[in-house]
Every structure is written in structure tokens, then in C-alpha cells.
Design a protein around this motif. Structure first.
Motif, PDB file in Angstrom:
ATOM      1  N   LEU A 174     -47.530   4.881  -6.205  1.00 17.61           N
ATOM      2  CA  LEU A 174     -47.731   4.625  -4.712  1.00 17.61           C
ATOM      3  C   LEU A 174     -48.506   5.340  -3.950  1.00 17.61           C
ATOM      4  O   LEU A 174     -49.335   4.795  -2.951  1.00 17.61           O
ATOM      5  CB  LEU A 174     -46.343   4.570  -4.402  1.00 17.61           C
ATOM      6  N   ARG A 175     -48.511   6.650  -4.172  1.00 17.96           N
ATOM      7  CA  ARG A 175     -49.282   7.668  -3.338  1.00 17.96           C
ATOM      8  C   ARG A 175     -50.674   7.313  -3.433  1.00 17.96           C
ATOM      9  O   ARG A 175     -51.683   7.353  -2.772  1.00 17.96           O
ATOM     10  CB  ARG A 175     -49.117   8.995  -3.963  1.00 17.96           C
ATOM     11  N   GLN A 176     -51.151   7.026  -4.849  1.00 16.32           N
ATOM     12  CA  GLN A 176     -52.630   6.439  -5.241  1.00 16.32           C
ATOM     13  C   GLN A 176     -52.941   5.463  -4.479  1.00 16.32           C
ATOM     14  O   GLN A 176     -54.204   5.227  -4.024  1.00 16.32           O
ATOM     15  CB  GLN A 176     -52.801   6.336  -6.565  1.00 16.32           C
ATOM     16  N   LEU A 177     -52.119   4.601  -4.452  1.00 16.50           N
ATOM     17  CA  LEU A 177     -52.437   3.255  -3.694  1.00 16.50           C
ATOM     18  C   LEU A 177     -52.584   3.434  -2.101  1.00 16.50           C
ATOM     19  O   LEU A 177     -53.392   2.886  -1.859  1.00 16.50           O
ATOM     20  CB  LEU A 177     -51.313   2.135  -3.776  1.00 16.50           C
ATOM     21  N   PHE A 178     -52.179   4.450  -1.635  1.00 12.50           N
ATOM     22  CA  PHE A 178     -52.233   4.530  -0.310  1.00 12.50           C
ATOM     23  C   PHE A 178     -53.507   5.534  -0.245  1.00 12.50           C
ATOM     24  O   PHE A 178     -53.613   6.176   1.154  1.00 12.50           O
ATOM     25  CB  PHE A 178     -50.914   5.285   0.365  1.00 12.50           C
ATOM     26  N   GLY A 179     -54.171   5.929  -1.356  1.00 14.73           N
ATOM     27  CA  GLY A 179     -55.177   6.845  -1.102  1.00 14.73           C
ATOM     28  C   GLY A 179     -54.889   8.332  -1.170  1.00 14.73           C
ATOM     29  O   GLY A 179     -56.139   9.129  -0.863  1.00 14.73           O
ATOM     30  N   LEU A 180     -53.786   8.867  -1.747  1.00 13.40           N
ATOM     31  CA  LEU A 180     -53.742  10.190  -1.595  1.00 13.40           C
ATOM     32  C   LEU A 180     -53.646  10.663  -3.055  1.00 13.40           C
ATOM     33  O   LEU A 180     -53.610   9.870  -3.942  1.00 13.40           O
ATOM     34  CB  LEU A 180     -51.955  10.416  -0.894  1.00 13.40           C
ATOM     35  N   LYS A 181     -53.532  12.045  -3.128  1.00 15.31           N
ATOM     36  CA  LYS A 181     -53.683  12.737  -4.266  1.00 15.31           C
ATOM     37  C   LYS A 181     -52.041  12.505  -5.085  1.00 15.31           C
ATOM     38  O   LYS A 181     -51.172  12.771  -4.538  1.00 15.31           O
ATOM     39  CB  LYS A 181     -54.014  14.035  -4.331  1.00 15.31           C
ATOM     40  N   SER A 182     -52.268  12.263  -6.588  1.00 15.92           N
ATOM     41  CA  SER A 182     -50.918  12.307  -7.105  1.00 15.92           C
ATOM     42  C   SER A 182     -50.505  13.570  -7.761  1.00 15.92           C
ATOM     43  O   SER A 182     -49.617  13.741  -8.525  1.00 15.92           O
ATOM     44  CB  SER A 182     -51.090  11.003  -8.281  1.00 15.92           C
ATOM     45  N   THR A 183     -51.666  14.549  -7.759  1.00 12.42           N
ATOM     46  CA  THR A 183     -51.435  15.816  -8.249  1.00 12.42           C
ATOM     47  C   THR A 183     -51.058  16.772  -7.446  1.00 12.42           C
ATOM     48  O   THR A 183     -51.303  16.415  -6.211  1.00 12.42           O
ATOM     49  CB  THR A 183     -52.748  16.317  -9.018  1.00 12.42           C
ATOM     50  N   GLY A 184     -50.680  18.005  -7.839  1.00 13.95           N
ATOM     51  CA  GLY A 184     -50.251  18.821  -6.813  1.00 13.95           C
ATOM     52  C   GLY A 184     -51.228  20.125  -6.652  1.00 13.95           C
ATOM     53  O   GLY A 184     -50.906  21.149  -6.160  1.00 13.95           O
ATOM     54  N   PHE A 185     -52.517  19.581  -6.711  1.00 12.00           N
ATOM     55  CA  PHE A 185     -53.780  20.500  -6.369  1.00 12.00           C
ATOM     56  C   PHE A 185     -54.887  19.866  -5.438  1.00 12.00           C
ATOM     57  O   PHE A 185     -54.983  18.561  -5.777  1.00 12.00           O
ATOM     58  CB  PHE A 185     -54.338  21.153  -7.722  1.00 12.00           C
ATOM     59  N   TYR A 186     -55.321  20.896  -4.611  1.00  4.94           N
ATOM     60  CA  TYR A 186     -56.699  20.109  -3.975  1.00  4.94           C
ATOM     61  C   TYR A 186     -57.426  21.242  -4.301  1.00  4.94           C
ATOM     62  O   TYR A 186     -57.425  22.254  -3.814  1.00  4.94           O
ATOM     63  CB  TYR A 186     -56.261  20.057  -2.535  1.00  4.94           C
ATOM     64  N   LYS A 187     -58.765  20.584  -4.770  1.00  6.25           N
ATOM     65  CA  LYS A 187     -59.782  21.704  -5.113  1.00  6.25           C
ATOM     66  C   LYS A 187     -60.935  21.501  -4.264  1.00  6.25           C
ATOM     67  O   LYS A 187     -61.676  20.460  -4.038  1.00  6.25           O
ATOM     68  CB  LYS A 187     -60.312  21.419  -6.605  1.00  6.25           C
ATOM     69  N   GLY A 188     -61.100  22.709  -3.211  1.00  4.47           N
ATOM     70  CA  GLY A 188     -62.070  22.359  -2.246  1.00  4.47           C
ATOM     71  C   GLY A 188     -63.234  23.262  -2.533  1.00  4.47           C
ATOM     72  O   GLY A 188     -63.427  23.960  -3.635  1.00  4.47           O
ATOM     73  N   SER A 189     -64.140  23.549  -1.737  1.00  4.91           N
ATOM     74  CA  SER A 189     -65.472  24.298  -1.679  1.00  4.91           C
ATOM     75  C   SER A 189     -64.998  25.860  -1.712  1.00  4.91           C
ATOM     76  O   SER A 189     -65.837  26.574  -2.240  1.00  4.91           O
ATOM     77  CB  SER A 189     -66.538  23.839  -0.608  1.00  4.91           C
ATOM     78  N   SER A 190     -64.002  26.217  -1.068  1.00  4.45           N
ATOM     79  CA  SER A 190     -63.562  27.483  -0.983  1.00  4.45           C
ATOM     80  C   SER A 190     -62.301  27.956  -1.701  1.00  4.45           C
ATOM     81  O   SER A 190     -61.917  29.151  -1.597  1.00  4.45           O
ATOM     82  CB  SER A 190     -63.190  27.814   0.532  1.00  4.45           C
ATOM     83  N   GLY A 191     -61.956  27.062  -2.554  1.00  3.26           N
ATOM     84  CA  GLY A 191     -60.883  27.419  -3.484  1.00  3.26           C
ATOM     85  C   GLY A 191     -59.913  26.267  -3.881  1.00  3.26           C
ATOM     86  O   GLY A 191     -60.124  25.177  -3.065  1.00  3.26           O
ATOM     87  N   THR A 192     -59.056  26.549  -4.532  1.00  2.00           N
ATOM     88  CA  THR A 192     -57.960  25.682  -4.965  1.00  2.00           C
ATOM     89  C   THR A 192     -56.631  26.097  -4.165  1.00  2.00           C
ATOM     90  O   THR A 192     -56.270  27.049  -4.080  1.00  2.00           O
ATOM     91  CB  THR A 192     -57.847  25.445  -6.544  1.00  2.00           C
ATOM     92  N   SER A 193     -56.044  24.950  -3.692  1.00  2.00           N
ATOM     93  CA  SER A 193     -54.884  25.143  -2.833  1.00  2.00           C
ATOM     94  C   SER A 193     -53.825  24.284  -3.783  1.00  2.00           C
ATOM     95  O   SER A 193     -53.984  23.085  -4.375  1.00  2.00           O
ATOM     96  CB  SER A 193     -54.864  24.431  -1.513  1.00  2.00           C
ATOM     97  N   VAL A 194     -52.559  24.834  -3.680  1.00  2.48           N
ATOM     98  CA  VAL A 194     -51.337  24.170  -4.271  1.00  2.48           C
ATOM     99  C   VAL A 194     -50.774  23.254  -3.104  1.00  2.48           C
ATOM    100  O   VAL A 194     -50.446  23.669  -1.985  1.00  2.48           O
ATOM    101  CB  VAL A 194     -50.444  25.157  -4.766  1.00  2.48           C
ATOM    102  N   LEU A 195     -50.428  22.015  -3.625  1.00  2.00           N
ATOM    103  CA  LEU A 195     -49.633  21.093  -2.547  1.00  2.00           C
ATOM    104  C   LEU A 195     -48.354  20.946  -3.074  1.00  2.00           C
ATOM    105  O   LEU A 195     -48.167  20.325  -4.147  1.00  2.00           O
ATOM    106  CB  LEU A 195     -50.544  19.701  -2.573  1.00  2.00           C
ATOM    107  N   LEU A 196     -47.465  21.424  -2.298  1.00  2.00           N
ATOM    108  CA  LEU A 196     -46.060  20.936  -2.523  1.00  2.00           C
ATOM    109  C   LEU A 196     -45.688  19.572  -2.318  1.00  2.00           C
ATOM    110  O   LEU A 196     -46.062  19.167  -1.507  1.00  2.00           O
ATOM    111  CB  LEU A 196     -45.090  22.071  -1.515  1.00  2.00           C
ATOM    112  N   ALA A 197     -44.763  19.249  -3.248  1.00  2.00           N
ATOM    113  CA  ALA A 197     -44.183  17.842  -2.964  1.00  2.00           C
ATOM    114  C   ALA A 197     -43.150  17.880  -2.244  1.00  2.00           C
ATOM    115  O   ALA A 197     -42.339  18.999  -2.330  1.00  2.00           O
ATOM    116  CB  ALA A 197     -43.991  17.253  -4.272  1.00  2.00           C
TER     117      ALA A 197
END
Length: 609
Positions: free
Chosen positions: A436-459
């Protein structure tokens, strides 16, 4: 004898008047003259018939009049122009807090310009992230320096944002991230401010970035190069808090699973491929109350969501699978996914509550037969999917559930009947929540990998964090307003192009309320209340769609003026032409006879003189 002769002579000589009458009679021409004045009776009768037709014309037009409720065309045009020229931009407030950084050290000169540095980095990230529903330059950045004993607020700080000095002095950072997130919410929470806390510690050389489930993020580690930290913070502000940590090419507004009427129907289906092998059932009421209720409450500002469920039997899939000795399973690959859903056997669209413009999302739990159990999904990299499920954008998702010990129970003479346990339901609906999160365009994993580093996304327990809901609300509010303006503009052009189209009062009220809701959404957006703006924009779009697709508008009861003329002309045109021609002919006759009488009068006057 003489007397008789005299008398006879007197009678035989004509007088002068007789001579004049004889001369006038000899000059009279009955073709160009008449001795009597022409009458007006025939002319009056024909004019009376003509005037009776003319007087009856308004009643005829009134009887075929089409009722049209007045629509505010100017307001519609002004709304469409405002939406096109000024895309919806929400004001955002960001707060950067440094903890355990000595402001008396050499870092202080750099810290003085932190607000400017963060804003400059945010402008760079916003160039590739500028679209409707974001802040797009309409934001403020505040910086606070907390040394434990005192706090320093710099000139660019927003005075409405208050940071409690020493709030983190007694906190043990060795605890898990959920505890720290709750601590920040309890200590500093209560405002719509996106806050990033940078904690300088002596442990480790790498910075660890975490984004909580509220509106907080923190970076913990040894703070060395300040530009690197500021760049990481700016990316968090723009890419995570504003954009929802979406990847490039993710689902955008026009592909969001929300119907034109702002409604979503979540249809959960348990499919038993072959009930001769085993029959599975579930307690969906428990699922609805415990697992789905918090999610539906969180998504309430974005869409009006309803839930339904069903259990189906004899529902084989359309694609084929093959046995793999290495994995000891039947394998189907991602190339088979377009053919997995069996539209002929899977009777999923049974919802009565869903209207023509509501969106139905199908979530399927597929229980394979014994001939293809266990059934597993192989990813393009050759690995087996952990979730054993997949999504179809704008349609829904599928999870393959393999019964435990299905290889041992495959030769059973009697079908196995059992109900999915609470643990199994939790695992399945955890996958559904990610889909459902993917259908709304959000990430289904708990990580965001950006240009300045990787961030942990709490659920979040609700499936969506508060900053994700803010991002969805902003994007949906903008998209709904755009669709509202487009729909009302199309309706306005349609109504003005068809002057014989019926416009009922209900349509006028819907257009009026839609404009009011759109203006309310714009006002809420200008104040940064994204959830209220999403609700108002959803109502505005729904009312605009209801007005455009009203049954009276979609019917064929309206027609053009040419059609009306073609229908009524065979009845009234011949008779009208006869009446008009009779009047013209009678007027010409009257004028002609009047000229004859005038000629006779002139002749008689001439001889009398």
C-alpha cells in the motif's frame, strides 16, 4: 300646337351638369380608378391573424424553454487561472539544533552562518525537487545551539520555534531509536516544525542519521566537517520531509490510488486455488479492527477509505511455474507477473459500495494448490523474494501464502481445513502495508540512500509516519485542486457552448460549493495546514466531478437551436408563411385600390373646377 312644341324643345336640351357628368364618365378608367373608398375589413382581419401569431410566440418559446441555473463563470475562470499561474506552495518551517557543540570554540564563526548555509544547500536540492505540493522557497530555517547550560538563537531563527535548553542533557543515547523518537515527541513535540537534531559525541567517526516517525530526525556522531553535516541536514529537509523520501520516477499524483470522488475501496481476497487439497479461511474482523483501523484513520484526510473482504475457491493462476531442485520449490519469475492474475477465474470486482469513480485496490492472498506448492517468486537478480509478493500499480498487490509442510500434506486423502493464525495474518498484512505504501509512491524499505549518506527510516504502527502523511497531503491537495480547476473549466466551456443544455439547481450548488472548498483549501495551504487543505481539496474535486458527470448533463435531453427549428418548422412554417403572404398581398391590394380612388378623386376635382 305652339305650346307643345316649346315644351318638347325645353326637355330635349341637356343641362350643363349632364354634360359634365357625361365628360367625366367618358374619362373614367376602371383599371386605374375606382369611385368608392377601399375598405379596411380584409386588411384588419389579416393583420389580426398575424398579430395573434406574434402574441402567441412568447408562450411558444416559454413552453420549450430550457432551465439553466446561473453558473459563476468568472469565479471558475479566476480559479483556473490562479491554479495555473500560481501552483500551490505550502509554507514550511525547519529547525536545526546542535547539541554538545561548544559555541565558544573555533566552530562558532561557521555556526553563525548555518542558516544561510542550510538555505543555500536546500535551494540546490529544490531545483530537482520543484513541483506542485512542495515548499519551493516558501520556508524558514532556524538554528539553535544547545550547550547544555545555555542556548544560542541566531538572527535567522524563527521566534515562534522554542527549543528547551538542556532537553537532551540527561538522555542516554545508547538506547534504541524508538525511545529517542518518543522522547523528542514528548519533550519538544506539538508543532508543525521539521526538526533535525545534530548530537556531537565522541563515539565513532561516522555520522548516523535516523528519521523518526513524527517530524524529527537526528544525526549522532563526531561532528567534524560542518559543511558535510549541513549538506546532510539540507537533504533531509528537502528530500525526506518535503518530498516524502520518494525515489525518482516513483508514483506521482495522477497515478495515486484515489478515486475522482476521493474514495478508496480496499478489497482483501483470500484465494484457494484448489479446495480439494486444502481450504483456508480467516478472521477478517480481527484484522480490520487491530491492523487496518489505525491505517485508515491516518489516511482519512487524504481519502475516504472503506474495506471489504471475501474468500474464493477454485481460483488457479494464469501463469506457469517450474520446479527448482536447488530451492526445492516451484518458481515463477517477474516475467510471469503480468499473467499471474487470472481475470477469468478471479471474480474480485464484487463491490457494491464502489461507484463508477471510486478506486478499488485489490489485495490478494493466493494459496497455491498441492501441485505447485511451495510457490516462490524469483527476483531478476536470481534471489528468492522475502515477501513472496508483488504489486500492480493502480490495481493492488498479491501475496503468495504457502501452507506449512505443504509437501507432506500434498498426498492427504482429505482436504485440510484451517484458519490463518494471528501470526500468519500479521506477516501477510505487513507485506500488504508495504505494498500500500508503494502504491502511494512511498518507500517500502526502512532506508533512504541520498547523496550525502544513508538514513534509517523508522516505521510507524499506523503504516505511515507523520512527515509522510504531510507529504502525501500536500501532493494530493495540489493535484486535487488542479483537477478541480480543469473539471470546472471544462464544465464552464461546455455549458457556454451549448445554450440549450439543461443546468439544474443541483449543478449550480455543486459548482458553488466546489469553488468554496477550493478557496478554503488554498487558504489552509497558505497557513501550512496540509491535512485540512487535503480534505478541502478532496471535497472540491469531488463536487466538481459530481457537477460535470451529473445525469442531466450526461443525458440527451438538451438539443441545439437548429434541432428545435427542424422539429417545429414543419408545423408552424407553412401556416406562418401563408399568414405573412396574405398580409403582404392584402397591404399591396389596399395601397393599389387607394391609388385608384385617389386618381378618381383627382379627376372629379378637376372637372368640378
Amino acid at each position: 300646337m305652339a305650346e307643345i312644341f316649346e315644351t318638347m324643345g325645353t326637355e330635349s336640351s341637356p343641362p350643363e351638369e349632364t354634360t359634365n357628368e357625361h365628360s367625366k364618365s367618358s374619362n373614367f378608367d376602371d383599371k386605374t380608378m375606382r369611385k368608392t373608398k377601399p375598405g379596411l375589413k380584409r386588411l384588419i382581419l389579416t393583420l389580426t391573424v398575424l398579430f395573434s401569431f406574434l402574441l402567441g410566440l412568447p408562450w411558444l418559446l416559454k413552453s420549450i424553454e430550457i432551465y439553466r441555473s446561473p453558473l459563476p463563470f468568472r469565479d471558475i475562470d479566476s480559479l483556473a487561472t490562479a491554479i495555473d499561474s500560481n501552483p500551490l506552495v505550502f509554507p514550511c518551517r525547519f529547525h536545526l539544533v546542535f547539541v554538545n557543540v561548544d559555541h565558544s570554540s573555533s566552530i562558532k564563526p561557521k555556526v553563525d552562518n548555518l542558516g544561510f548555509l542550510v538555505s543555500s544547500y536546500m535551494s540546490e536540492y529544490a531545483v530537482s525537487n520543484s513541483y506542485c505540493g512542495t515548499c519551493d522557497g516558501n520556508y524558514t530555517v532556524s538554528v539553535s545551539l544547545d550547550t547544555g547550560d545555555s542556548c544560542v538563537e541566531y538572527e535567522d531563527a524563527d521566534k515562534r520555534i522554542l527549543w528547551k535548553c538542556g532537553a537532551l542533557s540527561e538522555f542516554n543515547f545508547d538506547q534504541n531509536d524508538e525511545v529517542f523518537d518518543e522522547y523528542l515527541q514528548d519533550t519538544v513535540g506539538g508543532s508543525r516544525v521539521y526538526t533535525v537534531v545534530v548530537v556531537n559525541t565522541d563515539q565513532g567517526d561516522r555520522l548516523r542519521a535516523v528519521v523518526g516517525k513524527y517530524r524529527y530526525a537526528w544525526v549522532v556522531g563526531r561532528v567534524g566537517e560542518m559543511n558535510l553535516v549541513v549538506q546532510m541536514v539540507a537533504e533531509m529537509f528537502v528530500k525526506v520531509f518535503v518530498s516524502g523520501a520518494k525515489d525518482e520516477g516513483s508514483i506521482q499524483g495522477e497515478f495515486m490510488p484515489v478515486g475522482a470522488d476521493g474514495k478508496i475501496v480496499l478489497s482483501f481476497n483470500l484465494l484457494n486455488a484448489d479446495p480439494r487439497d486444502w481450504v483456508y479461511d480467516w478472521d477478517f474482523k480481527e484484522v480490520d479492527e487491530k491492523l487496518l483501523a489505525p491505517t485508515l484513520e491516518a489516511l482519512a484526510p487524504i481519502a475516504n477509505i472503506s474495506v471489504e473482504s471475501q474468500v474464493l475457491y477454485h481460483t488457479p493462476k494464469s501463469s506457469y511455474s517450474y520446479w527448482d531442485d536447488e530451492h526445492e520449490s516451484h518458481i515463477f519469475s517477474t516475467k510471469d507477473l503480468p499473467f499471474f492474475v487470472n481475470s477469468n477465474e478471479w471474480h474480485l470486482d464484487t463491490s457494491i459500495a464502489a461507484g463508477g469513480r471510486s478506486k478499488i485496490l485489490q489485495f490478494v492472498v493466493y494459496v497455491p494448490s498441492a501441485n505447485e506448492c511451495p510457490l516462490r517468486l524469483q527476483l531478476p537478480n536470481g534471489e528468492i523474494s522475502v515477501t513472496n509478493g508483488f504489486i500492480s500499480p493502480t490495481w493492488g498487490g498479491v501475496v503468495v501464502f504457502n501452507p506449512p509442510n505443504c509437501l507432506e500434506n500434498a498426498n492427504s486423502m482429505h482436504p485440510l481445513r484451517r484458519k490463518l493464525s494471528s501470526q500468519e495474518l500479521n506477516q501477510i498484512f505487513e507485506v500488504f502495508m508495504g505494498q500500500l505504501r508503494q502504491l502511494f509512491g512511498l518507500k517500502s524499505t526502512g532506508f533512504y540512500k541520498g547523496s550525502s549518506g544513508t538514513s534509517v527510516l523508522l516505521a510507524s504502527e499506523r503504516g505511515f509516519t507523520e512527515w509522510e502523511l504531510d507529504a502525501l497531503a500536500r501532493q494530493h491537495a495540489c493535484y486535487n485542486l488542479q483537477q478541480c480547476g480543469t473539471t470546472l473549466g471544462s464544465l464552464s466551456r461546455l455549458v457556454q457552448s451549448l445554450p440549450r443544455m439543461i443546468i439544474k439547481d443541483e449543478i449550480g450548488k455543486q459548482v458553488k460549493f466546489s469553488l468554496e472548498a477550493a478557496k478554503l483549501a488554498q487558504n489552509n495551504a497558505s497557513q501550512g495546514i496540509c491535512d485540512a487543505s487535503a480534505v478541502s481539496s478532496r471535497h472540491a474535486r469531488s463536487l466538481a466531478e459530481d457537477a460535470f458527470f451529473h445525469p442531466s448533463v450526461m443525458s440527451i435531453s438538451y438539443y441545439s437551436f437548429e434541432h428545435m427549428f427542424a422539429v417545429y418548422s414543419p408545423f408552424f412554417l407553412p401556416l406562418s408563411l401563408h399568414v405573412i403572404l396574405a398580409v403582404v398581398r392584402e397591404m399591396k391590394r389596399y395601397k393599389q385600390e387607394s391609388r385608384k380612388y385617389a386618381a378618381w378623386e383627382a379627376l372629379r376635382k378637376q372637372h368640378s373646377d
